[in-house]
Design a protein around this motif. Structure first.
Motif, short mmCIF file in Angstrom:
data_model
loop_
_atom_site.label_atom_id
_atom_site.label_comp_id
_atom_site.label_asym_id
_atom_site.label_seq_id
_atom_site.Cartn_x
_atom_site.Cartn_y
_atom_site.Cartn_z
N PRO A 54 3.02 1.65 9.48
CA PRO A 54 2.31 0.67 8.63
C PRO A 54 1.34 -0.20 9.39
O PRO A 54 0.26 -0.52 8.89
CB PRO A 54 3.46 -0.15 8.02
CG PRO A 54 4.64 0.77 8.05
CD PRO A 54 4.48 1.59 9.28
N GLU A 59 -3.12 5.84 7.29
CA GLU A 59 -2.25 6.96 7.63
C GLU A 59 -3.02 7.96 8.50
O GLU A 59 -4.26 8.04 8.48
CB GLU A 59 -1.78 7.67 6.35
CG GLU A 59 -0.89 6.80 5.48
CD GLU A 59 -0.35 7.58 4.28
OE1 GLU A 59 -0.21 8.79 4.40
OE2 GLU A 59 -0.10 6.94 3.24
N GLU A 151 4.93 5.56 1.36
CA GLU A 151 4.68 4.25 0.76
C GLU A 151 5.98 3.65 0.24
O GLU A 151 6.27 2.46 0.44
CB GLU A 151 3.67 4.37 -0.38
CG GLU A 151 2.26 4.77 0.08
CD GLU A 151 2.13 6.26 0.28
OE1 GLU A 151 3.13 6.97 0.03
OE2 GLU A 151 1.06 6.71 0.69
N THR A 154 8.37 2.44 3.03
CA THR A 154 8.01 1.16 3.64
C THR A 154 8.12 0.00 2.65
O THR A 154 7.79 -1.14 3.00
CB THR A 154 6.57 1.23 4.17
OG1 THR A 154 5.68 1.60 3.11
CG2 THR A 154 6.46 2.24 5.30
N ARG A 163 4.61 -7.30 5.36
CA ARG A 163 4.50 -6.49 4.14
C ARG A 163 5.78 -6.58 3.31
O ARG A 163 6.11 -5.69 2.56
CB ARG A 163 4.19 -5.04 4.50
CG ARG A 163 2.85 -4.87 5.20
CD ARG A 163 2.57 -3.45 5.59
NE ARG A 163 2.49 -2.57 4.43
CZ ARG A 163 2.19 -1.28 4.51
NH1 ARG A 163 1.93 -0.74 5.69
NH2 ARG A 163 2.15 -0.54 3.42
#
Length: 813
Positions: A54, A59, A151, A154, A163
């Motif tokens: 992240p 990516e 996604e 995370t 995040r």
């Protein structure tokens, strides 16, 4: 997914190999100074699974994985998921232009019998199945295995630094996608798809069944009655035809017999008319006698020539073998040739010896000339030296030669020219050297010639020795001439004998040809009579060929006349028999035509053809019966298909609706919000409660502001962290129940965010995390700078960094 081992080498700040063992860890903290590499451990775990991190922002930006001074890095994660053990390994390299590439990526299922805390290489090599190979394939396989995309991973397993709030503040649609995947709600869409597929398959089946039913439209009761009547009609026709054909066999037999008699008589007449005496049979005996006389004469001549050949061979044998005489002749010739060669060599040797003597005299004269020239040169050199010394003397000085005082100056005549004497000596020496060379060459030639003479003399002795005991040369030549004449005589006699034998063979062949002609004539006579054996020909004597042929010919002519007289009556009887057969066949054809069977032109096959028609009629009747039964079964199947289409279509339409999926996610969110609200109340000291709007958006109820509902994005950083943490903890605890056991979040990793909490809230967070880690064997890992929180964690991984690399040391609190 529960990590067991994490290996880093060249990844980020870990320039040296680092091995983290989580096998006996449920709750741990990564602690250390800022920039020491704590978050890099969590990054490596994520990178091993999904090939990205992240913190990199985008990516597939793998270049950030390598330490700046490293040319390669390796990350390996051993983990458990779905009651199985796996290893995800990724290896990166930097090329000469500085670009980073994935050199190796693989996902293996490991043998659970190998202890995970043993040698790492042994653990990784205990592969029982390779799940995927290649960077993208490994990422896709991990997604399928964990049921989480990168996604979603995370947002609910790895909460990276900065995040935390993504799930809390996500759009409703994005949050719904996560819940559908995380809680396996996609199964309802799959059920809907399967239902719609079932409806499509049932519709296709109904179409096929209806087409099959349409093909059976003619399978009625009326058709069955008509087919049964046809079967009965053909049975009656078979009886009538069989009755007629019973008399046909006898009629045909009579017709065949009368026709055979007429044909046999006609064939006999034709066969008798062909009897004739072959050409040459009459004078064959005279020709045989003449050929016998030729054979006798040729055999007598052959005997005489063979006797002459034998006598010539006896004479040749008495003369002995010519090879010995040939050797003596060769030896005599070799002696003569060798003697002639020796004579020439001796003459040449004498000439070379004379030349050698002359060269020796010239060498002696040249050597004497050298001695004379050398003495003259010595004398000239001494005179020249004395004159030179005298020119330097002075009265009263000491002489440099005798060391006496010079009383008077000596007088010397002018010295002979020294250069002329030296040149003369040099010329004499050159002449002597040339004379010596000529003498040496002459001596070598004489020695070579002497060796040649000695070699030839030795060869002459050998040839002479081989003639020891041999006759004279004239006797040898006479003996060889006699042997040659005898050989010619034998050759001539053998040729005469060969010709005589050839003449005998030719005569015997001609005689044998006449024998063959006679035997052929007798065989022809026998074959002709045998062909007429059914007509009883007369017997033959077997002694006189011509008489036997005349007897057979006379009898054949009489019999031919008798056959010609009987032929008209035999032909009439055959015609009457054929007419009777035709009458019966006409009756049979009429019966067949009356029943529509004109396609049977031959009465002989009528029973078989009728049996075939009967079989077809029976088959048609049976088919109609079977088709009627099948049509009834198809009607039942069509009804069942209609019911299945209705049920599957209704289910597919119901599960196609997005409201169903939204309702499921809403129920899940309500359950999560209920538990998260309790945790948030504890973390916020009773100020905040989490709530969900009708549009599935998150909000908080602020009890410090008279219970006002506020959007979550209005919370401060610390408040947002508390709400996100409460939601993440609830999701981690409830995922198993909400997904009906199809999903499990066995791990949760929290990166920072605790520094904004006060002491009481921090205590509540620590207590909550402890309960979470103790619940259902779940792993919880935190990255923190807060000592108060780290002290509450049972296992600490202390991260430090020096000028070379980051290091990790595991220690319990």
């Amino acid at each position: 997914m529960r990590p067991l081992r994490l290996f880093l080498d060249g990844f980020g700040s870990y320039r040296e190999a680092t091995d983290l063992d989580f096998t006996d860890v449920d709750f741990f903290a990564l602690v250390g100074p800022t920039g020491s590499g704590k978050s890099t451990v969590i990054d490596a775990l994520c990178f091993a699974l999904y090939g990205t991190v992240p913190r990199w922002g985008k990516e597939n930006v793998i270049a950030h994985a390598l330490a700046p001074s490293a040319n390669a890095c390796r990350v390996a994660l051993v983990f458990e998921a779905a009651n199985a053990r796996y290893a995800a390994v990724r290896l990166l390299t930097r090329d000469a232009r500085g670009k980073v590439h994935t050199r190796e990526a693989r996902l293996d299922r490991l043998d659970r019998g190998v202890s995970p805390d043993g040698d790492l290489n042994a653990v990784l090599e205990a592969s029982v199945e390779q799940i995927a190979e290649g960077a993208d394939r490994v990422t896709a396989a991990v997604k399928d295995l964990l049921g989480l995309s990168y996604e979603h991973f995370t947002q609910c397993v790895l909460l990276p630094q900065g995040r935390f709030a993504e799930f809390l503040q996500a759009k409703p649609g994005e949050r719904q996608d996560l819940l559908v995947q995380l809680l396996a709600y996609g199964v309802y869409e799959q059920v809907g798809q399967r239902a719609r597929q079932r409806a499509q398959l049932a519709t296709a089946s109904r179409t096929i069944l209806q087409a099959q039913r349409d093909e059976l439209a003619g399978a009625t009761k009326e058709a069955e009655d008509e087919a049964r009547a046809r079967v009965d009609e053909l049975g009656q026709l078979m009886t009538s035809v069989t009755t007629q054909l019973d008399g046909l066999d006898a009629a045909r037999t009579g017709a065949a017999q009368t026709a055979a008699a007429a044909n046999e008589n006609r064939a006999a007449a034709a066969q008798l008319a062909q009897v004739a005496i072959p050409d040459g049979v009459t004078d064959l005996a005279a020709r045989i006698a003449a050929e016998d006389m030729k054979v006798a004469t040729a055999r007598s001549a052959r005997h005489l020539t063979e006797v002459a050949e034998d006598e010539a061979r006896v004479v040749r044998g008495s003369l002995g073998d010519s090879e010995r005489y040939e050797r003596w002749r060769s030896a005599y010739s070799a002696c003569a040739d060798t003697q002639q060669t020796l004579t020439h060599q001796n003459a040449a040797l004498e000439r070379l010896r004379a030349a050698q003597a002359e060269a020796h005299l010239r060498l002696e004269a040249a050597e004497a000339a050298v001695e004379t020239a050398s003495a003259d040169e010595t004398t000239a050199r001494a005179a020249h030296a004395a004159a030179a010394i005298a020119a330097t003397l002075h009265l009263g000085d000491n002489c440099p030669v005798c060391q006496q005082q010079v009383q008077a100056l000596p007088h010397h005549e002018p010295a002979t020219d020294l250069e002329q004497a030296t040149a003369a000596l040099t010329a004499a020496r050159q002449q002597c050297k040339k004379a010596a060379a000529i003498a040496h060459v002459s001596a070598a030639k004489v020695a070579g010639a002497q060796r040649d003479v000695e070699t030839t003399e030795a060869l002459l002795l050998q040839h002479t020795a081989s003639l020891d005991g041999a006759p004279s040369r004239a006797d040898v030549e006479a003996a060889l001439a006699a042997i040659m004449a005898a050989d010619h005589a034998v050759t001539d006699a053998a040729e005469q004998a060969r010709r005589a034998r050839a003449a005998v063979s030719a005569a015997e062949t001609a005689r044998a040809a006449l024998d063959a002609a006679e035997q052929q004539a007798r065989r022809t006579l026998g074959a002709t009579r045998d062909a007429l054996s059914a007509l009883t020909p007369p017997p033959l004597t077997g002694n006189h060929l011509a008489e036997d042929w005349n007897t057979l010919l006379t009898w054949a002519q009489r019999q031919n006349a008798a056959c010609a007289a009987a032929q008209p009556s035999l032909d009439q009887a055959a015609a009457n028999a054929r007419a009777k057969v035709g009458s019966i066949l006409d009756i049979v054809h009429t019966l067949l035509a009356e029943h529509g069977l004109e396609d049977i032109p031959d009465a002989d096959v009528a029973p078989v053809a009728l049996a075939g028609h009967q079989a077809h009629a029976d088959a048609a009747l049976n088919k109609i019966r079977t088709d009627r039964e099948r049509a009834s079964a198809l009607d039942k199947q069509l009804a069942a298909c209609a019911d299945e289409i209705a049920v599957a279509t209704t289910l597919g339409d119901l599960l196609r609706a997005t409201q169903f999926e939204r309702w499921l996610c809403g129920e899940a969110l309500d359950s999560l919000v209920t538990e998260a609200s309790t945790t948030l109340m504890e973390l916020s000291g009773g100020q905040y409660e989490l709530d969900r709007t009708s549009r599935n958006e998150f909000a908080v109820i602020d009890y410090n502001d008279a219970g006002t509902r506020r959007p979550v994005h209005t919370l401060s950083g610390g408040e947002t962290f508390q709400a996100s943490l409460a939601l993440a903890l609830a999701l981690s605890r409830q995922v198993v129940g909400l997904s009906a056991g199809m999903r499990a979040l066995d791990s949760m990793f929290l990166d920072e965010g605790f520094g904004t909490l006060d002491e009481n809230t921090l205590d509540t967070v620590a207590h909550t995390l402890e309960r979470l880690a103790a619940d259902k064997d779940r792993m919880v890992g935190v990255v923190t700078h807060v000592p108060a929180l780290a002290e509450r964690v049972p296992v600490q991984f202390v991260v430090s960094r020096d000028a070379t690399t980051s290091r990790v040391r595991k220690m319990p609190t």
